[in-house]
Design a protein around this motif. Structure first.
Motif, short mmCIF file in Angstrom:
data_model
loop_
_atom_site.label_atom_id
_atom_site.label_comp_id
_atom_site.label_asym_id
_atom_site.label_seq_id
_atom_site.Cartn_x
_atom_site.Cartn_y
_atom_site.Cartn_z
N ILE A 57 9.11 5.57 6.66
CA ILE A 57 7.74 5.53 6.14
C ILE A 57 7.81 5.30 4.63
O ILE A 57 8.54 5.99 3.93
CB ILE A 57 6.98 6.84 6.42
N LEU A 58 7.04 4.32 4.17
CA LEU A 58 6.95 4.06 2.75
C LEU A 58 5.54 4.44 2.31
O LEU A 58 4.57 3.89 2.81
CB LEU A 58 7.23 2.58 2.44
N TYR A 59 5.45 5.42 1.41
CA TYR A 59 4.17 5.90 0.88
C TYR A 59 3.89 5.17 -0.43
O TYR A 59 4.75 5.11 -1.30
CB TYR A 59 4.24 7.40 0.59
N GLY A 60 2.69 4.62 -0.55
CA GLY A 60 2.34 3.92 -1.77
C GLY A 60 0.91 3.40 -1.70
O GLY A 60 0.09 3.91 -0.93
N ILE A 61 0.64 2.39 -2.52
CA ILE A 61 -0.67 1.74 -2.49
C ILE A 61 -0.43 0.24 -2.32
O ILE A 61 0.59 -0.29 -2.77
CB ILE A 61 -1.50 2.05 -3.75
N PRO A 62 -1.35 -0.44 -1.64
CA PRO A 62 -1.12 -1.85 -1.32
C PRO A 62 -1.07 -2.78 -2.53
O PRO A 62 -0.51 -3.87 -2.43
CB PRO A 62 -2.29 -2.21 -0.39
N THR A 63 -1.59 -2.36 -3.66
CA THR A 63 -1.57 -3.22 -4.85
C THR A 63 -0.33 -3.02 -5.72
O THR A 63 -0.17 -3.72 -6.72
CB THR A 63 -2.83 -2.97 -5.70
N CYS A 64 0.54 -2.12 -5.34
CA CYS A 64 1.74 -1.82 -6.12
C CYS A 64 2.82 -2.87 -5.85
O CYS A 64 3.31 -2.99 -4.73
CB CYS A 64 2.25 -0.42 -5.78
N ASP A 71 12.64 -0.86 10.21
CA ASP A 71 11.27 -0.83 10.70
C ASP A 71 10.49 0.06 9.74
O ASP A 71 10.69 1.27 9.71
CB ASP A 71 11.23 -0.28 12.12
N VAL A 72 9.63 -0.55 8.92
CA VAL A 72 8.93 0.17 7.86
C VAL A 72 7.46 0.35 8.23
O VAL A 72 6.77 -0.61 8.54
CB VAL A 72 9.03 -0.58 6.51
N THR A 73 7.00 1.59 8.18
CA THR A 73 5.58 1.90 8.32
C THR A 73 5.05 2.17 6.93
O THR A 73 5.56 3.03 6.23
CB THR A 73 5.38 3.14 9.21
N PHE A 74 4.01 1.41 6.53
CA PHE A 74 3.41 1.59 5.22
C PHE A 74 2.28 2.61 5.32
O PHE A 74 1.43 2.52 6.20
CB PHE A 74 2.87 0.27 4.68
N ARG A 75 2.27 3.56 4.42
CA ARG A 75 1.22 4.58 4.38
C ARG A 75 0.47 4.46 3.05
O ARG A 75 1.02 4.76 1.99
CB ARG A 75 1.85 5.97 4.52
N ASP A 76 -0.75 3.96 3.13
CA ASP A 76 -1.59 3.82 1.96
C ASP A 76 -2.14 5.20 1.60
O ASP A 76 -2.96 5.76 2.32
CB ASP A 76 -2.73 2.84 2.26
#
Length: 107
Positions: free
Chosen positions: A2-9, A25-30
């Motif tokens: 899981i990658l925690y961040g913001i979509p504009t970064c 396999d990366v799950t993005f967490r906004d």
């Protein structure tokens, strides 16, 4: 993973591309759209302490004196984007940022 961040970064985008390119396999967490729970914030602060706070960010600089003096948990709860990014959870391992050391461990 899981990658925690913001979509504009840009750093988050770069990390996702590199990790997926390496076969992860990366799950993005906004963290804006889907804020961290108190339990998640506590786990992250336990792992990294106040290093998780990006004190050079415009978000942090915009905090009032009371919030700047608050614990990292309160700062993240008030404004999740004050957290350094990306924050990556790979199984039970946590990684903060996207520097050479993190890349060497994950790529």
């Amino acid at each position: 993973m899981i990658l925690y961040g913001i979509p504009t970064c840009d750093t988050c985008k770069k990390a996702i591309r590199a990790l997926e390119g390496a076969g992860h396999d990366v799950t993005f967490r906004d963290i804006r759209a889907n804020p961290l729970s108190d339990a998640e914030i506590a786990e992250i602060v336990t792992e990294f302490g106040d290093r998780v706070i990006n004190k050079a960010s415009t978000t942090y600089r915009g905090f009032n004196d009371f919030l700047k003096a608050s614990e990292p948990e309160a700062q993240i709860a008030a404004q999740p984007t004050v957290m350094k990014r990306p924050l990556i959870k790979n199984g039970s391992d946590w990684h903060l940022g996207w520097d050479d050391a993190v890349q060497a461990k994950l790529l």
